[in-house]
Scaffold this motif. Structure first.
Motif, short mmCIF file in Angstrom:
data_model
loop_
_atom_site.label_atom_id
_atom_site.label_comp_id
_atom_site.label_asym_id
_atom_site.label_seq_id
_atom_site.Cartn_x
_atom_site.Cartn_y
_atom_site.Cartn_z
N THR A 1 -2.23 5.99 2.07
CA THR A 1 -1.44 5.19 1.13
C THR A 1 -0.21 4.65 1.84
O THR A 1 0.32 5.29 2.75
CB THR A 1 -0.99 6.04 -0.08
OG1 THR A 1 -0.25 7.18 0.40
CG2 THR A 1 -2.17 6.50 -0.92
N LYS A 2 0.24 3.47 1.41
CA LYS A 2 1.48 2.91 1.94
C LYS A 2 1.89 1.70 1.13
O LYS A 2 1.09 1.13 0.39
CB LYS A 2 1.33 2.54 3.41
CG LYS A 2 0.28 1.49 3.71
CD LYS A 2 0.14 1.27 5.21
CE LYS A 2 -0.98 0.29 5.50
NZ LYS A 2 -1.15 0.08 6.93
N ALA A 3 3.15 1.33 1.30
CA ALA A 3 3.64 0.08 0.72
C ALA A 3 3.26 -1.05 1.66
O ALA A 3 3.05 -0.83 2.86
CB ALA A 3 5.16 0.15 0.55
N PRO A 4 3.17 -2.27 1.14
CA PRO A 4 2.83 -3.40 2.01
C PRO A 4 3.87 -3.56 3.13
O PRO A 4 5.05 -3.28 2.93
CB PRO A 4 2.87 -4.61 1.07
CG PRO A 4 2.79 -4.04 -0.30
CD PRO A 4 3.35 -2.66 -0.24
N GLY A 5 3.40 -4.00 4.28
CA GLY A 5 4.28 -4.19 5.44
C GLY A 5 5.09 -5.39 5.29
O GLY A 5 6.08 -5.73 5.62
N ILE B 1 -2.88 0.24 -0.69
CA ILE B 1 -1.60 -0.36 -0.32
C ILE B 1 -1.04 -1.03 -1.56
O ILE B 1 -1.67 -1.92 -2.13
CB ILE B 1 -1.79 -1.39 0.82
CG1 ILE B 1 -2.42 -0.71 2.04
CG2 ILE B 1 -0.45 -2.05 1.17
CD1 ILE B 1 -2.83 -1.67 3.14
N ASP B 2 0.13 -0.54 -2.00
CA ASP B 2 0.69 -1.05 -3.25
C ASP B 2 2.22 -1.05 -3.18
O ASP B 2 2.83 -0.12 -2.63
CB ASP B 2 0.23 -0.20 -4.43
CG ASP B 2 0.56 -0.85 -5.75
OD1 ASP B 2 -0.10 -1.86 -6.09
OD2 ASP B 2 1.47 -0.36 -6.45
N GLU B 3 2.82 -2.06 -3.75
CA GLU B 3 4.27 -2.18 -3.75
C GLU B 3 4.94 -1.01 -4.47
O GLU B 3 6.06 -0.61 -4.12
CB GLU B 3 4.68 -3.52 -4.41
CG GLU B 3 6.16 -3.79 -4.38
CD GLU B 3 6.74 -3.88 -2.97
OE1 GLU B 3 7.87 -3.36 -2.78
OE2 GLU B 3 6.09 -4.43 -2.08
N SER B 4 4.28 -0.43 -5.44
CA SER B 4 4.88 0.68 -6.19
C SER B 4 5.13 1.90 -5.30
O SER B 4 5.90 2.79 -5.69
CB SER B 4 3.99 1.08 -7.37
OG SER B 4 2.79 1.70 -6.93
N PHE B 5 4.54 1.95 -4.13
CA PHE B 5 4.74 3.07 -3.21
C PHE B 5 6.05 2.96 -2.42
O PHE B 5 6.47 3.93 -1.80
CB PHE B 5 3.58 3.18 -2.22
CG PHE B 5 2.26 3.52 -2.85
CD1 PHE B 5 2.17 4.31 -3.98
CD2 PHE B 5 1.09 3.05 -2.30
CE1 PHE B 5 0.95 4.63 -4.55
CE2 PHE B 5 -0.15 3.36 -2.86
CZ PHE B 5 -0.21 4.15 -3.98
#
Length: 78
Positions: free
Chosen positions: A74-78, A36-40
């Motif tokens: 994979t995903k961006a933070p909620g 989980i990463d903001e870059s996503f």
């Protein structure tokens, strides 16, 4: 030498230093990872997963790859 969950996390963390990374698996070849990463943010799932696979620096490439299977979420933070 078999690859470990810690090895996988270390390789991913080099590219995604601020990510929440969880890697599971203990047979030396088959693992599951959640990254989980903001870059996503704004990327589709294929783009996100390609970025993570690139961070693994060829460890999954071909029959000689040390890492044979990685179930990847994979995903961006909620």
């Amino acid at each position: 030498m078999a690859i470990t969950a810690h090895d996988i996390e270390t390789m991913i963390r080099e590219t995604f230093p601020d990510a929440m990374i969880r890697v599971q698996g203990d047979d030396g070849a088959h693992f599951a990872a959640e990254v989980i990463d903001e870059s996503f943010r704004g990327q589709n799932r294929v783009q996100q997963q390609r970025a993570v696979y690139a961070a693994l620096k060829g460890k999954m490439d071909g029959a000689q790859g040390e890492l044979h299977a990685l179930a990847l979420t994979t995903k961006a933070p909620g």
